[in-house]
Design an enzyme around this catalytic site. Structure first.
Site, PDB file in Angstrom:
ATOM      1  N   GLY A  45    -100.713 -16.085  32.038  1.00  0.00           N
ATOM      2  CA  GLY A  45     -99.967 -15.022  31.298  1.00  0.00           C
ATOM      3  C   GLY A  45     -98.526 -15.382  31.681  1.00  0.00           C
ATOM      4  N   GLN A  70     -89.881 -12.916  33.097  1.00  0.00           N
ATOM      5  CA  GLN A  70     -90.347 -14.019  33.986  1.00  0.00           C
ATOM      6  C   GLN A  70     -89.245 -15.279  33.681  1.00  0.00           C
ATOM      7  OE1 GLN A  70     -94.752 -13.430  33.789  1.00  0.00           O
ATOM      8  NE2 GLN A  70     -94.376 -14.313  35.985  1.00  0.00           N
ATOM      9  N   HIS A  91    -101.266  -6.768  34.279  1.00  0.00           N
ATOM     10  CA  HIS A  91    -100.499  -7.293  34.935  1.00  0.00           C
ATOM     11  C   HIS A  91     -99.098  -7.915  33.980  1.00  0.00           C
ATOM     12  CE1 HIS A  91     -99.319 -10.647  38.088  1.00  0.00           C
ATOM     13  NE2 HIS A  91     -98.467 -11.213  37.037  1.00  0.00           N
ATOM     14  N   GLU A  92     -99.247  -8.141  33.044  1.00  0.00           N
ATOM     15  CA  GLU A  92     -98.247  -8.670  32.021  1.00  0.00           C
ATOM     16  C   GLU A  92     -97.517  -7.316  31.612  1.00  0.00           C
ATOM     17  OE1 GLU A  92     -97.262 -11.723  31.916  1.00  0.00           O
ATOM     18  OE2 GLU A  92     -99.068 -12.312  32.819  1.00  0.00           O
ATOM     19  N   HIS A 114     -94.946  -6.520  34.058  1.00  0.00           N
ATOM     20  CA  HIS A 114     -93.841  -6.949  34.323  1.00  0.00           C
ATOM     21  C   HIS A 114     -92.962  -6.672  33.186  1.00  0.00           C
ATOM     22  CE1 HIS A 114     -94.186 -10.672  36.843  1.00  0.00           C
ATOM     23  NE2 HIS A 114     -95.351 -11.106  36.305  1.00  0.00           N
TER      24      HIS A 114
HETATM   25 ZN    ZN Z   1     -96.859 -12.217  36.846  1.00  0.00          ZN
END
Ligand code: ZN
Length: 195
Positions: free
Chosen positions: A45, A50, A142-143, A146
């Site tokens: 992912g 990021q 998790h994404e 972010h």
């Molecule tokens: Zn991550």
């Protein structure tokens, strides 16, 4: 095109993503480059934060993850998650369901660091209605974190975070000085868990 992945210590990782209003060629190209970057880094992912773009955009591909099953429903119909990968989520809104479960996670922005993270076992969301459970549900959470500037270390139990504190401080310093591990030097440690 392979993009540079930002590491912990870069302020963009803490930025909340802006909603995407038009899915134009620029967004399509960015998503394609993010998929290429995620695959090259052996991650499952990658969120726009990021790679330095604070937008509500994330890509996932759990098709290589054999040991941690994923379930996916698209508009109510069961789907083999592999056939839906890679997945591009734009402006995702998720609703969490079920019991929580502790599982190991890594993050491409935290080279060589993993931790046990408690997550809901399933979720629902999307204009196209999706439901997911298992590892994919974890990866999507998790994404989506972010996209809101939330990092997996924020969800680690405090004892685990204390144990990692000197490594985290070092990573943060290296990122800020620009002396950290370059993406091409990174070796996938636990690639199946790196999001
Ligand atoms: Zn991550």
């Amino acid at each position: 095109m392979i993009l540079r992945i930002l590491h912990y210590g870069d302020a963009t990782l803490r930025a909340k993503g802006k909603p995407i209003e038009n899915i134009d060629d620029g967004i399509r190209e960015l998503a394609a480059n993010m998929i290429e970057t995620m695959h090259a880094a052996h991650g499952v992912g990658l969120a726009a934060q990021q790679i330095g773009e604070p937008l509500q955009l994330t890509v996932l591909d759990v098709s290589a993850v054999e040991e941690r099953p994923s379930m996916l429903k698209l508009d109510g119909t069961d789907l083999d998650p592999k056939t839906a990968m890679p997945l591009v989520l734009i402006n995702p809104e998720i609703e969490l369901h079920g019991e929580t479960e502790v599982g190991v996670e890594g993050c491409l922005s935290f080279p060589e660091i993993t931790g046990d993270i408690e997550r809901a076992q399933s979720l629902e969301g999307g204009t196209i209605h999706i439901e997911s459970s298992g590892f994919l549900a974890r990866a999507i959470q998790h994404e989506c974190d972010h996209l809101n500037g939330i990092l997996f270390i924020d969800r680690m139990r405090s004892a685990a975070k204390v144990a990692l504190s000197s490594r985290l401080r070092r990573l943060q310093k290296e990122t800020r000085r620009g002396t950290g591990i370059r993406p091409e030097e990174e070796r996938p440690l636990v690639s199946e868990t790196t999001l």
